[in-house]
Design a protein around this motif. Sequence first.
Motif, PDB file in Angstrom:
ATOM      1  N   GLY A 197      -4.963   4.382  -6.409  1.00 11.08           N
ATOM      2  CA  GLY A 197      -5.648   3.690  -5.323  1.00 11.08           C
ATOM      3  C   GLY A 197      -4.629   2.930  -4.506  1.00 11.08           C
ATOM      4  O   GLY A 197      -3.985   2.006  -5.012  1.00 11.08           O
ATOM      5  N   GLU A 198      -4.460   3.321  -3.260  1.00 10.16           N
ATOM      6  CA  GLU A 198      -3.444   2.749  -2.372  1.00 10.16           C
ATOM      7  C   GLU A 198      -4.069   1.761  -1.399  1.00 10.16           C
ATOM      8  O   GLU A 198      -5.219   1.928  -0.993  1.00 10.16           O
ATOM      9  N   VAL A 199      -3.299   0.774  -0.987  1.00 11.68           N
ATOM     10  CA  VAL A 199      -3.776  -0.194   0.002  1.00 11.68           C
ATOM     11  C   VAL A 199      -3.579   0.415   1.385  1.00 11.68           C
ATOM     12  O   VAL A 199      -2.459   0.743   1.779  1.00 11.68           O
ATOM     13  N   ARG A 200      -4.690   0.577   2.118  1.00 12.83           N
ATOM     14  CA  ARG A 200      -4.606   1.147   3.465  1.00 12.83           C
ATOM     15  C   ARG A 200      -4.613   0.024   4.505  1.00 12.83           C
ATOM     16  O   ARG A 200      -4.988  -1.100   4.218  1.00 12.83           O
TER      17      ARG A 200
ATOM     18  N   ILE B 285      -3.046  -7.419  -9.768  1.00  8.52           N
ATOM     19  CA  ILE B 285      -3.601  -8.710  -9.385  1.00  8.52           C
ATOM     20  C   ILE B 285      -2.553  -9.378  -8.504  1.00  8.52           C
ATOM     21  O   ILE B 285      -1.385  -9.015  -8.532  1.00  8.52           O
ATOM     22  N   GLY B 286      -3.000 -10.319  -7.685  1.00  4.03           N
ATOM     23  CA  GLY B 286      -2.100 -10.946  -6.727  1.00  4.03           C
ATOM     24  C   GLY B 286      -2.128 -10.213  -5.402  1.00  4.03           C
ATOM     25  O   GLY B 286      -3.015  -9.399  -5.135  1.00  4.03           O
ATOM     26  N   LYS B 287      -1.132 -10.503  -4.560  1.00  2.00           N
ATOM     27  CA  LYS B 287      -1.059  -9.890  -3.231  1.00  2.00           C
ATOM     28  C   LYS B 287      -0.431  -8.506  -3.323  1.00  2.00           C
ATOM     29  O   LYS B 287       0.583  -8.316  -3.991  1.00  2.00           O
ATOM     30  N   VAL B 288      -1.064  -7.552  -2.629  1.00  2.00           N
ATOM     31  CA  VAL B 288      -0.608  -6.166  -2.651  1.00  2.00           C
ATOM     32  C   VAL B 288      -0.462  -5.702  -1.201  1.00  2.00           C
ATOM     33  O   VAL B 288      -1.417  -5.763  -0.423  1.00  2.00           O
ATOM     34  N   ALA B 289       0.723  -5.239  -0.853  1.00  2.00           N
ATOM     35  CA  ALA B 289       1.042  -4.855   0.520  1.00  2.00           C
ATOM     36  C   ALA B 289       0.455  -3.499   0.892  1.00  2.00           C
ATOM     37  O   ALA B 289       0.142  -2.670   0.031  1.00  2.00           O
ATOM     38  N   ILE B 290       0.331  -3.280   2.189  1.00  4.02           N
ATOM     39  CA  ILE B 290      -0.099  -1.985   2.719  1.00  4.02           C
ATOM     40  C   ILE B 290       0.833  -0.904   2.167  1.00  4.02           C
ATOM     41  O   ILE B 290       2.049  -1.056   2.167  1.00  4.02           O
ATOM     42  N   GLY B 291       0.244   0.190   1.690  1.00  3.53           N
ATOM     43  CA  GLY B 291       1.022   1.303   1.155  1.00  3.53           C
ATOM     44  C   GLY B 291       1.347   1.168  -0.322  1.00  3.53           C
ATOM     45  O   GLY B 291       1.785   2.137  -0.937  1.00  3.53           O
TER      46      GLY B 291
END
Length: 165
Positions: free
Chosen positions: A42-45, A91-97
């Motif tokens: 699962g990727e951050v878009r 958990i925490g902050k996850v950047a785009i991509g």
Amino acid sequence: MPPGGFAEGRAVAALSAAPIDMAGLLAGAHHPGAGAVVLFSGEVRDNNAGRAVSLLEYEAYIPLATSMIAEIVATAKQKWSLKIAVAQHRIGKVAIGDTAVVVITASAHRSEAYAANRYIIDRIKHEAPIWKCEHYADGTKEWGNNCNCHTVTGDVNKHIYDTGG
């Protein structure tokens, strides 16, 4: 199979504040009795529901989320006779991509590996106490559950993958 693989009992943390080592997880997910290995990532878009997203932030009730993910994985492993099943969520902050969640399943045949993988990710997203905050490019943010199916289905108890059967 590489030494230290999951078939040898190597454990993986259900939650991680550090970036997910997808290559390392996959390297440990091979088994001589498995003809199929399925990896879901699962990727951050950069967008959601027509809005520009700048990053995601995940929080979890760690003791319960950890035990729930372990139970979900164990149930899938038994139900589909999996050789290997692992899941890890950021958990925490996850950047785009970046990767927010990974599920890897290995079984004798692909149908079991695919079905188990889908089962694991769906249950984690809809049941584990993990909350997601979308930080938008306009500076606003919105907290919600890890699942936002209700924005499509109109019902917080109905998920996109529900087929009614």
